[in-house]
Design an enzyme around this catalytic site. Structure first.
Site, PDB file in Angstrom:
ATOM      1  CG  ASP A   7      -1.772   1.245   1.313  1.00 15.11           C
ATOM      2  OD1 ASP A   7      -2.187   1.752   0.261  1.00 15.11           O
ATOM      3  OD2 ASP A   7      -2.032   1.711   2.442  1.00 15.11           O
ATOM      4  CD  GLU A  69      -4.749   1.292  -2.515  1.00 19.75           C
ATOM      5  OE1 GLU A  69      -5.213   2.446  -2.507  1.00 19.75           O
ATOM      6  OE2 GLU A  69      -4.678   0.569  -1.510  1.00 19.75           O
ATOM      7  CG  ASP A 141      -0.663   3.102   6.307  1.00 23.06           C
ATOM      8  OD1 ASP A 141      -1.299   3.584   5.351  1.00 23.06           O
ATOM      9  OD2 ASP A 141      -0.282   3.768   7.279  1.00 23.06           O
TER      10      ASP A 141
END
Length: 182
Positions: A7, A69, A141
């Protein structure tokens, strides 16, 4: 297969690792890479921290594949550009370890993990905890990174099957002999 989920973020990048055995997902580890110890104006230094950190995690945990992502434009275009550079540093670190890298949107991840694309951060954390049978909630996160890895674990078998099917062929039904529009 061991999947490393990322991420990306310029200040905090989450990572999460899973072992996939058939339909069974096993938690390996997760955490964050922080650049907040560097000056805000030191973009090259912060990108190096991300590159080195992601590369070290991939090497230490012997990842077989990675998923990251995809980011979209935020309200502030400057923030989007900075986040894109952070994402680029992470992808470069992954490919420098010869890892195949898959990309998923936050919407895809939320649908795969929670069941709908408008899930809140705490819902993602709770579902990641349940799916991986964790004793407590991972940080937001790290939960997003684990969610990206879970998404890839679910999607990878389908993507592999499609890849083995050979190249896609153009349909010829409905075409005139010798091509259209002659």
């Amino acid at each position: 297969m061991r999947i490393l989920g990322i991420d990306p973020g310029l200040q905090t990048t989450g990572f999460g690792l899973l072992d996939v055995d058939g339909h069974t997902l096993n938690y390996v580890g997760s955490g964050t890479i922080r650049t907040t110890h560097r000056d805000l104006g030191d973009l090259p230094g912060r990108l190096k921290v991300l590159y080195d950190g992601v590369r070290e995690v991939a090497e230490r945990y012997a990842a077989d594949a990675a998923a990251i992502e995809i980011i979209f434009v935020n309200v502030n275009p400057q923030s989007t550009l900075l986040l894109g550079q952070a994402r680029g540093a992470c992808i470069t670190a992954l490919v420098s370890r010869d890892l195949p890298v898959a990309e998923y949107t936050a919407l895809q991840m939320k649908k795969a993990v929670v069941g709908h694309g408008r899930a809140a951060k705490n819902q993602v954390q709770e579902m990641v905890r349940r799916l991986l049978r964790l004793p407590g909630l991972p940080g937001s996160d790290a939960a997003d990174a684990l969610g990206i890895a879970i998404t890839h674990a679910h999607a990878a078998p389908m993507l592999d099957a499609l890849a083995k099917g050979g190249p896609l062929q153009r349909a010829t039904t409905g075409m005139y002999r010798g091509g259209r529009g002659r």
